[in-house]
Design a protein around this motif. Structure first.
Motif, PDB file in Angstrom:
ATOM      1  N   GLU A   1       0.800  -1.110   0.095  1.00 12.79           N
ATOM      2  CA  GLU A   1      -0.193  -0.008  -0.219  1.00 12.79           C
ATOM      3  C   GLU A   1       0.842   1.276  -0.024  1.00 12.79           C
ATOM      4  OE1 GLU A   1      -2.364  -3.303   1.939  1.00 12.79           O
ATOM      5  OE2 GLU A   1      -0.340  -2.768   2.062  1.00 12.79           O
ATOM      6  N   HIS A   2       1.957   1.152   0.793  1.00 12.04           N
ATOM      7  CA  HIS A   2       3.004   2.312   0.832  1.00 12.04           C
ATOM      8  C   HIS A   2       3.487   2.466  -0.645  1.00 12.04           C
ATOM      9  CE1 HIS A   2       6.732   4.635   1.634  1.00 12.04           C
ATOM     10  NE2 HIS A   2       7.118   3.815   1.193  1.00 12.04           N
TER      11      HIS A   2
ATOM     12  N   TYR B   1       0.852   3.909  -2.870  1.00 17.67           N
ATOM     13  CA  TYR B   1       0.761   5.485  -2.436  1.00 17.67           C
ATOM     14  C   TYR B   1       1.914   6.625  -2.864  1.00 17.67           C
ATOM     15  CZ  TYR B   1      -0.163   9.475   0.668  1.00 17.67           C
ATOM     16  OH  TYR B   1      -0.121  10.743   1.123  1.00 17.67           O
TER      17      TYR B   1
ATOM     18  N   ASP C   1       1.446  20.550   3.096  1.00 16.51           N
ATOM     19  CA  ASP C   1       1.148  19.671   2.079  1.00 16.51           C
ATOM     20  C   ASP C   1       2.127  18.351   2.256  1.00 16.51           C
ATOM     21  OD1 ASP C   1      -0.519  21.216   0.731  1.00 16.51           O
ATOM     22  OD2 ASP C   1       0.874  22.205  -0.417  1.00 16.51           O
TER      23      ASP C   1
ATOM     24  N   GLN D   1       0.921  16.414   5.309  1.00 15.80           N
ATOM     25  CA  GLN D   1      -0.366  15.758   4.862  1.00 15.80           C
ATOM     26  C   GLN D   1       0.055  14.617   4.116  1.00 15.80           C
ATOM     27  OE1 GLN D   1      -2.856  17.784   2.352  1.00 15.80           O
ATOM     28  NE2 GLN D   1      -4.778  16.432   2.656  1.00 15.80           N
ATOM     29  N   PHE D   2       1.056  14.517   2.987  1.00 17.65           N
ATOM     30  CA  PHE D   2       1.277  13.521   2.284  1.00 17.65           C
ATOM     31  C   PHE D   2       1.909  12.436   3.294  1.00 17.65           C
ATOM     32  CE2 PHE D   2       4.490  10.932  -0.098  1.00 17.65           C
ATOM     33  CZ  PHE D   2       3.475  10.686  -1.233  1.00 17.65           C
TER      34      PHE D   2
ATOM     35  N   GLU E   1       1.494  11.893   6.507  1.00 14.18           N
ATOM     36  CA  GLU E   1       0.500  11.246   7.448  1.00 14.18           C
ATOM     37  C   GLU E   1      -0.479  10.484   6.685  1.00 14.18           C
ATOM     38  OE1 GLU E   1      -0.795  14.621   9.947  1.00 14.18           O
ATOM     39  OE2 GLU E   1       1.018  14.673  10.994  1.00 14.18           O
ATOM     40  N   ASN E   2      -0.822  10.714   5.387  1.00 15.88           N
ATOM     41  CA  ASN E   2      -1.702   9.731   4.688  1.00 15.88           C
ATOM     42  C   ASN E   2      -0.910   8.375   4.158  1.00 15.88           C
ATOM     43  OD1 ASN E   2      -4.254  10.971   5.080  1.00 15.88           O
ATOM     44  ND2 ASN E   2      -3.249  12.716   3.881  1.00 15.88           N
ATOM     45  N   ASP E   3       0.138   8.232   4.424  1.00 16.60           N
ATOM     46  CA  ASP E   3       0.956   7.287   3.879  1.00 16.60           C
ATOM     47  C   ASP E   3       0.521   6.088   4.542  1.00 16.60           C
ATOM     48  OD1 ASP E   3       2.766   5.009   3.533  1.00 16.60           O
ATOM     49  OD2 ASP E   3       4.458   6.467   3.183  1.00 16.60           O
ATOM     50  N   PRO E   4      -0.050   4.949   4.061  1.00 16.97           N
ATOM     51  CA  PRO E   4      -0.623   3.730   4.729  1.00 16.97           C
ATOM     52  C   PRO E   4       0.471   3.183   5.800  1.00 16.97           C
ATOM     53  CG  PRO E   4      -1.147   3.865   2.390  1.00 16.97           C
ATOM     54  CD  PRO E   4      -0.218   4.827   2.529  1.00 16.97           C
TER      55      PRO E   4
ATOM     56  N   LYS F   1       0.390   5.632   8.764  1.00 24.04           N
ATOM     57  CA  LYS F   1      -1.070   5.636   9.440  1.00 24.04           C
ATOM     58  C   LYS F   1      -1.153   4.326  10.125  1.00 24.04           C
ATOM     59  CE  LYS F   1      -4.671   6.990   7.113  1.00 24.04           C
ATOM     60  NZ  LYS F   1      -5.561   7.258   5.977  1.00 24.04           N
TER      61      LYS F   1
END
Length: 119
Positions: free
Chosen positions: A27-28, A31, A64, A67-68, A70-73, A76
């Motif tokens: 997933e990483h 992403y 930005d 956010q990128f 922190e949204n990395d699976p 997370k």
């Protein structure tokens, strides 16, 4: 603005398992690939020894980049934690920036350091 996202093992990293087999690594990878396809990710990859990795990202503002990351699976899920540094690059083949550092630069900086009492 260019930022370096440093990814290091976090609490859900499994010792003895190579990076590409860690949880959420597929997933990483997808992403980060998505960020690359959007033109945000300049380069990315693991460190030798599979002990983490880095992403160089080109975004408008630090928020930005945060956010990128922190949204990395993998972030997370606490497989990776991250640190962000603004990249204040002085030379880049990508942008064709070459400061041409040479002996003249060394001499100048030594004079400045001498004037400051450092050397």
């Amino acid at each position: 603005m260019r930022y370096l996202i440093l990814l290091t093992p976090s609490k859900n990293w499994i010792e003895g398992v190579v990076l590409h087999n860690q949880p959420y690594m597929p997933e990483h990878a997808v992403y980060v690939q998505s960020g690359y396809n959007e033109g945000k990710v300049i380069m990315a990859g693991p460190f030798a020894g599979s002990v983490g990795g880095a992403v160089v990202i080109d975004v408008e503002k630090e928020e930005d980049a945060i956010q990128f990351a922190e949204n990395d699976p993998a972030v997370k899920s606490d497989v990776f934690c991250y640190q962000i540094n603004k990249w204040d690059f002085k030379m880049s083949k990508y942008e064709n920036i070459n400061p041409n550092f040479n002996q003249e630069y060394i001499d100048y900086k030594h004079k400045v350091q001498k004037d400051l009492g450092i050397i």
